[in-house]
Design a protein around this motif. Structure first.
Motif, PDB file in Angstrom:
ATOM      1  N   CYS A  65       0.842  -1.084  -0.264  1.00  0.00           N
ATOM      2  CA  CYS A  65       0.035  -0.220  -0.175  1.00  0.00           C
ATOM      3  C   CYS A  65       1.183   1.281  -0.252  1.00  0.00           C
ATOM      4  CB  CYS A  65      -0.679   0.036   1.139  1.00  0.00           C
ATOM      5  SG  CYS A  65      -2.154   0.892   1.119  1.00  0.00           S
ATOM      6  N   PHE A  66       1.655   1.628   0.778  1.00  0.00           N
ATOM      7  CA  PHE A  66       2.638   3.053   0.852  1.00  0.00           C
ATOM      8  C   PHE A  66       3.398   2.434  -0.083  1.00  0.00           C
ATOM      9  CE2 PHE A  66       6.528   5.100   2.299  1.00  0.00           C
ATOM     10  CZ  PHE A  66       5.603   5.635   3.312  1.00  0.00           C
ATOM     11  N   GLN A  67       3.943   1.577  -0.804  1.00  0.00           N
ATOM     12  CA  GLN A  67       4.998   1.542  -2.316  1.00  0.00           C
ATOM     13  C   GLN A  67       3.565   2.565  -3.289  1.00  0.00           C
ATOM     14  OE1 GLN A  67       7.950   0.426  -3.116  1.00  0.00           O
ATOM     15  NE2 GLN A  67       7.786   1.623  -5.012  1.00  0.00           N
ATOM     16  N   GLY A  68       2.155   1.885  -3.636  1.00  0.00           N
ATOM     17  CA  GLY A  68       1.564   2.349  -4.252  1.00  0.00           C
ATOM     18  C   GLY A  68       1.018   4.078  -3.619  1.00  0.00           C
ATOM     19  N   ALA A  69       1.153   4.196  -3.133  1.00  0.00           N
ATOM     20  CA  ALA A  69       0.663   5.681  -2.490  1.00  0.00           C
ATOM     21  C   ALA A  69       1.995   6.217  -2.818  1.00  0.00           C
ATOM     22  CB  ALA A  69       0.361   5.724  -0.692  1.00  0.00           C
ATOM     23  N   LEU A  70       3.585   5.970  -2.711  1.00  0.00           N
ATOM     24  CA  LEU A  70       4.169   6.557  -2.892  1.00  0.00           C
ATOM     25  C   LEU A  70       4.479   7.528  -4.505  1.00  0.00           C
ATOM     26  CD1 LEU A  70       6.972   6.936  -1.342  1.00  0.00           C
ATOM     27  CD2 LEU A  70       8.069   4.884  -3.300  1.00  0.00           C
ATOM     28  N   GLY A  71       3.704   6.085  -5.502  1.00  0.00           N
ATOM     29  CA  GLY A  71       3.288   6.269  -6.418  1.00  0.00           C
ATOM     30  C   GLY A  71       2.691   7.515  -7.281  1.00  0.00           C
ATOM     31  N   LEU A  72       1.847   7.752  -6.280  1.00  0.00           N
ATOM     32  CA  LEU A  72       0.361   8.909  -6.135  1.00  0.00           C
ATOM     33  C   LEU A  72       1.084   9.782  -6.132  1.00  0.00           C
ATOM     34  CD1 LEU A  72      -2.356   7.124  -4.497  1.00  0.00           C
ATOM     35  CD2 LEU A  72      -2.474   7.944  -6.921  1.00  0.00           C
ATOM     36  N   ALA A  73       1.811  10.112  -4.861  1.00  0.00           N
ATOM     37  CA  ALA A  73       2.792  11.766  -3.581  1.00  0.00           C
ATOM     38  C   ALA A  73       3.869  12.091  -5.183  1.00  0.00           C
ATOM     39  CB  ALA A  73       2.992  11.229  -3.162  1.00  0.00           C
ATOM     40  N   GLY A  74       4.745  10.917  -6.011  1.00  0.00           N
ATOM     41  CA  GLY A  74       5.458  11.483  -7.031  1.00  0.00           C
ATOM     42  C   GLY A  74       5.114  11.969  -8.146  1.00  0.00           C
ATOM     43  N   LYS A  75       3.419  11.795  -8.618  1.00  0.00           N
ATOM     44  CA  LYS A  75       2.627  12.085  -9.689  1.00  0.00           C
ATOM     45  C   LYS A  75       3.019  13.623  -8.918  1.00  0.00           C
ATOM     46  CE  LYS A  75       0.826   8.493 -11.437  1.00  0.00           C
ATOM     47  NZ  LYS A  75      -0.182   7.463 -11.655  1.00  0.00           N
ATOM     48  N   GLU A  76       2.244  13.870  -8.037  1.00  0.00           N
ATOM     49  CA  GLU A  76       1.725  15.064  -7.185  1.00  0.00           C
ATOM     50  C   GLU A  76       3.391  15.910  -7.216  1.00  0.00           C
ATOM     51  OE1 GLU A  76       0.110  15.361  -3.725  1.00  0.00           O
ATOM     52  OE2 GLU A  76      -2.097  13.993  -4.035  1.00  0.00           O
ATOM     53  N   LEU A  77       3.517  15.662  -7.212  1.00  0.00           N
ATOM     54  CA  LEU A  77       5.339  16.305  -6.921  1.00  0.00           C
ATOM     55  C   LEU A  77       6.499  16.320  -7.841  1.00  0.00           C
ATOM     56  CD1 LEU A  77       6.870  14.739  -3.223  1.00  0.00           C
ATOM     57  CD2 LEU A  77       5.279  17.135  -4.109  1.00  0.00           C
ATOM     58  N   ARG A  78       5.523  15.817  -8.959  1.00  0.00           N
ATOM     59  CA  ARG A  78       6.416  16.016 -10.736  1.00  0.00           C
ATOM     60  C   ARG A  78       7.662  15.138 -10.990  1.00  0.00           C
ATOM     61  NH1 ARG A  78       2.535  19.285 -13.170  1.00  0.00           N
ATOM     62  NH2 ARG A  78       2.020  20.929 -12.175  1.00  0.00           N
ATOM     63  N   ILE A  79       7.961  13.787  -9.675  1.00  0.00           N
ATOM     64  CA  ILE A  79       9.071  12.696  -9.467  1.00  0.00           C
ATOM     65  C   ILE A  79       8.919  12.168 -10.751  1.00  0.00           C
ATOM     66  CG2 ILE A  79      10.210  11.079  -8.757  1.00  0.00           C
ATOM     67  CD1 ILE A  79       9.485  12.799  -5.945  1.00  0.00           C
ATOM     68  N   ALA A  80      10.190  12.339 -11.290  1.00  0.00           N
ATOM     69  CA  ALA A  80       9.775  11.379 -13.142  1.00  0.00           C
ATOM     70  C   ALA A  80       9.045   9.680 -12.033  1.00  0.00           C
ATOM     71  CB  ALA A  80      11.110  11.835 -13.879  1.00  0.00           C
ATOM     72  N   GLY A  81       8.441   8.316 -13.397  1.00  0.00           N
ATOM     73  CA  GLY A  81       7.556   7.680 -13.021  1.00  0.00           C
ATOM     74  C   GLY A  81       8.871   6.744 -12.884  1.00  0.00           C
ATOM     75  N   SER A  82       9.922   7.298 -14.412  1.00  0.00           N
ATOM     76  CA  SER A  82      11.395   5.625 -14.257  1.00  0.00           C
ATOM     77  C   SER A  82      12.266   6.450 -12.784  1.00  0.00           C
ATOM     78  CB  SER A  82      11.755   6.639 -15.457  1.00  0.00           C
ATOM     79  OG  SER A  82      12.379   7.878 -15.065  1.00  0.00           O
ATOM     80  N   LYS A  83      12.460   7.111 -12.025  1.00  0.00           N
ATOM     81  CA  LYS A  83      12.769   6.769 -10.970  1.00  0.00           C
ATOM     82  C   LYS A  83      12.280   6.395  -9.988  1.00  0.00           C
ATOM     83  CE  LYS A  83      15.271  10.874 -11.481  1.00  0.00           C
ATOM     84  NZ  LYS A  83      15.979  12.472 -11.207  1.00  0.00           N
ATOM     85  N   LEU A  84      10.556   6.632 -10.025  1.00  0.00           N
ATOM     86  CA  LEU A  84       9.669   6.664  -8.695  1.00  0.00           C
ATOM     87  C   LEU A  84       9.976   4.583  -9.076  1.00  0.00           C
ATOM     88  CD1 LEU A  84       7.005   8.622  -9.033  1.00  0.00           C
ATOM     89  CD2 LEU A  84       8.662   8.313  -6.752  1.00  0.00           C
TER      90      LEU A  84
END
Length: 154
Positions: A65-84
């Motif tokens: 769950c935390f890993q999935g939410a990390l992806g959502l937070a990363g999108k909000e913070l505009r962190i590249a998906g390749s890095k996430l």
């Protein structure tokens, strides 16, 4: 029975149902998809360790769950998906005596390579706000979230 005073989902998207017999030394079955497990108390707690225990299942669920939410937070913070995509989460769920019974505590290690420390700190803070497990345990389970510089799986 205590009355719930928190926020509820606006709608239910999925409900997991598990049938458990025998407690820590029993058997569990869940469906859609099918999952069947023998349960056993960990050796460290006097068991044989021949099955899965609730702390393992909680750690797996919270970590996923935390890993999935990390992806959502990363999108909000505009962190590249390749890095996430290179990020990793290790969840620890510990159990020990607490008063007349037992209590749990948790530690979550987060590894996000190629992202600066300040951004990762913001990412983790936002992830804790988004993750349903983190929200459910906030104020109830002592939890330490640690950003690590090396891959926790190695």
């Amino acid at each position: 029975m205590s009355e719930y005073k928190g926020n509820e989902p606006s709608e239910i998207a999925y409900t997991a149902v598990a049938n458990v017999t025998g407690g820590r030394n029993g058997h569990a079955v869940s469906h859609e998809p099918d999952l069947e497990l023998d349960l056993d108390t960990p050796v460290a707690m006097g068991g044989k360790g021949n099955g899965t225990n609730p702390e393992q299942l909680f750690a797996i669920g919270w970590g996923a769950c935390f890993q999935g939410a990390l992806g959502l937070a990363g999108k909000e913070l505009r962190i590249a998906g390749s890095k996430l995509a290179k990020s990793k989460v290790r969840a620890h769920v510990s159990i020990g005596p607490e008063g007349e019974s037992f209590g749990i505590k948790a530690k979550i290690e987060v590894f996000v390579p190629d992202v600066d420390d300040e951004t990762v700190a913001k990412l983790v803070d936002r992830t804790q706000e988004l993750c349903p497990y983190s929200k459910a345990t906030a104020g109830n389970v002592p939890t330490e979230v640690v950003v690590v510089d090396t891959d926790p799986f190695e």
